[in-house]
Design a protein around this motif. Sequence first.
Motif, mmCIF file in Angstrom:
data_model
loop_
_atom_site.group_PDB
_atom_site.id
_atom_site.type_symbol
_atom_site.label_atom_id
_atom_site.label_comp_id
_atom_site.label_asym_id
_atom_site.label_seq_id
_atom_site.Cartn_x
_atom_site.Cartn_y
_atom_site.Cartn_z
ATOM 1 N N ALA A 105 46.321 43.621 35.384
ATOM 2 C CA ALA A 105 46.263 42.193 35.055
ATOM 3 C C ALA A 105 47.357 41.471 35.842
ATOM 4 O O ALA A 105 48.465 41.984 35.995
ATOM 5 C CB ALA A 105 46.474 41.987 33.565
ATOM 6 N N MET A 106 47.018 40.299 36.375
ATOM 7 C CA MET A 106 48.013 39.507 37.115
ATOM 8 C C MET A 106 47.763 38.022 36.839
ATOM 9 O O MET A 106 46.684 37.652 36.375
ATOM 10 C CB MET A 106 47.956 39.813 38.623
ATOM 11 C CG MET A 106 46.663 39.489 39.326
ATOM 12 S SD MET A 106 45.392 40.750 39.071
ATOM 13 C CE MET A 106 44.058 40.084 40.062
ATOM 14 N N HIS A 107 48.748 37.206 37.096
ATOM 15 C CA HIS A 107 48.590 35.775 36.800
ATOM 16 C C HIS A 107 49.204 34.926 37.904
ATOM 17 O O HIS A 107 49.996 35.396 38.725
ATOM 18 C CB HIS A 107 49.242 35.437 35.455
ATOM 19 C CG HIS A 107 50.750 35.415 35.507
ATOM 20 N ND1 HIS A 107 51.473 34.266 35.728
ATOM 21 C CD2 HIS A 107 51.670 36.413 35.386
ATOM 22 C CE1 HIS A 107 52.769 34.550 35.734
ATOM 23 N NE2 HIS A 107 52.915 35.850 35.522
ATOM 24 N N VAL A 112 44.690 38.263 27.364
ATOM 25 C CA VAL A 112 43.531 38.996 27.905
ATOM 26 C C VAL A 112 43.886 40.479 28.054
ATOM 27 O O VAL A 112 43.119 41.365 27.672
ATOM 28 C CB VAL A 112 43.086 38.386 29.255
ATOM 29 C CG1 VAL A 112 42.098 39.288 29.980
ATOM 30 C CG2 VAL A 112 42.474 37.001 29.042
ATOM 31 N N LYS A 113 45.076 40.737 28.598
ATOM 32 C CA LYS A 113 45.541 42.115 28.812
ATOM 33 C C LYS A 113 45.608 42.881 27.485
ATOM 34 O O LYS A 113 45.175 44.040 27.402
ATOM 35 C CB LYS A 113 46.923 42.087 29.478
ATOM 36 C CG LYS A 113 47.597 43.452 29.596
ATOM 37 C CD LYS A 113 49.013 43.300 30.157
ATOM 38 C CE LYS A 113 49.786 44.602 30.116
ATOM 39 N NZ LYS A 113 50.256 44.962 28.760
ATOM 40 N N TRP A 152 50.625 45.936 34.441
ATOM 41 C CA TRP A 152 50.977 44.513 34.513
ATOM 42 C C TRP A 152 51.425 44.191 35.934
ATOM 43 O O TRP A 152 52.441 44.686 36.397
ATOM 44 C CB TRP A 152 52.077 44.204 33.503
ATOM 45 C CG TRP A 152 52.580 42.796 33.510
ATOM 46 C CD1 TRP A 152 53.838 42.381 33.796
ATOM 47 C CD2 TRP A 152 51.831 41.610 33.203
ATOM 48 N NE1 TRP A 152 53.935 41.021 33.685
ATOM 49 C CE2 TRP A 152 52.712 40.521 33.327
ATOM 50 C CE3 TRP A 152 50.497 41.363 32.853
ATOM 51 C CZ2 TRP A 152 52.305 39.196 33.098
ATOM 52 C CZ3 TRP A 152 50.084 40.054 32.619
ATOM 53 C CH2 TRP A 152 50.988 38.995 32.741
ATOM 54 N N GLY A 153 50.653 43.374 36.632
ATOM 55 C CA GLY A 153 50.975 43.035 38.020
ATOM 56 C C GLY A 153 51.929 41.870 38.146
ATOM 57 O O GLY A 153 52.449 41.597 39.228
ATOM 58 N N LEU A 168 42.145 39.843 36.875
ATOM 59 C CA LEU A 168 41.901 41.188 36.356
ATOM 60 C C LEU A 168 41.276 42.051 37.445
ATOM 61 O O LEU A 168 40.371 41.603 38.151
ATOM 62 C CB LEU A 168 40.937 41.095 35.164
ATOM 63 C CG LEU A 168 40.447 42.397 34.551
ATOM 64 C CD1 LEU A 168 41.578 43.108 33.816
ATOM 65 C CD2 LEU A 168 39.281 42.140 33.598
ATOM 66 N N VAL A 169 41.778 43.279 37.566
ATOM 67 C CA VAL A 169 41.183 44.263 38.477
ATOM 68 C C VAL A 169 40.863 45.517 37.677
ATOM 69 O O VAL A 169 41.693 45.987 36.894
ATOM 70 C CB VAL A 169 42.137 44.605 39.650
ATOM 71 C CG1 VAL A 169 41.585 45.772 40.478
ATOM 72 C CG2 VAL A 169 42.346 43.386 40.546
#
Length: 282
Positions: A230-232, A242-243, A257-258, A276-277
Motif C-alpha cells: 500500500a502506498m499514498h 484500506v491497508k 507499507w510503501g 495498492l499493488v
Amino acid sequence: MERVALITDTTADLPDELVKKYNIKVLSFRIIYKDREYKDKIEITSQQVYDGFAREIPTSSMPALQDMEDVYEELKKEGYTQVLGITLSTGLSGIHNGLTLVSQNHPEVKSYICDSKSISLGEGALVIECAKLIEQGKTLDEIVEKIPSLQKRIHLFFVVDTLEFLIKGGRIGKVSGTIGTLLNLKPIISVDIDGKYFTYAKVRGRKQSLSKLVEIAKEITDKKRCTAYAMHGNGEEDTLKVKDVIERFENVTSMHWGGCISPVSGVHSGPGLVGLVLVEEE
C-alpha cells in the motif's frame, strides 16, 4: 564470474533498506520549477512538492543521460559485468529509451533494459522480484525469460482525489478526464498492457472509490495468494484504512507499507492518492 546489477528509477518507490540490501542503483527524475530544479527524492521531498502546490505546480523531466552514464561507470568499478534496468512505463516517460541509448555506449557490459509497463510499487515489485532472483544466483538470461510471467502477476490500482493533475501533466491515458471532474467520478485507475493508465472501474465519490478498491483486492486474493503493498500520495489516513482491511484477507500472505510516493509521481497525480499493488504468488 558474471555479476548482475540492477538499475531503476525514483518512481519505483523502493524503500531505502531494499535499495541498500540489493545494491540497486536508482536514477532520479527532475522536478522543475520556473526558477529552479531539483533531483527527485534527493534534493526535494514529496511533502515539499505537495505543500508548494498552492504557489506553483512544477513540471518534471526524466533523469539526465549523464546520471545514467555515471551509474554505468560506477557499476563497472564495482565489478559488475551485466545490467538489468527496470524503468517507469514507456507509456508515461522516455526514460526507457534514454537508458537503452546509454547502455549501448557500454558494449562490454551485457544489458537488458526492461519497460516495467507500470509505476510506483507496480514497477518496484518487479524490481524486488528480480533482485530476489539475482540473489538466488540466476543468470541475466534466466531472469529476462521470467519477466513477462512476473509482470502478469503484478496488479496496480490507485485512486486520486482529483483528475486535474493527471490531465494537466498529459498522463491521463485512457482515463476519461473532464467527465470525471464534472460528475465527481473517482475512477479506480490501473495500467494496461501498453503501460498506460485506464479506468479499471468507475465509482462516484471518495468513500465508494475506497470501498471498490478493497472489493477489487478481495476478488483477486480470493483466487490467488498475494503479497500486497500500500502506498499514498498525501493521502496517508485513507490509505491506512484500506491497508488495515486488506491485510486481514486470508490469502494476503504479507502486507507492506510503501509510504508516500516519489515527488515526481506526486506532481502528476496530485494530493490524495491511495495506491495498492498485489503480487500473485507462484
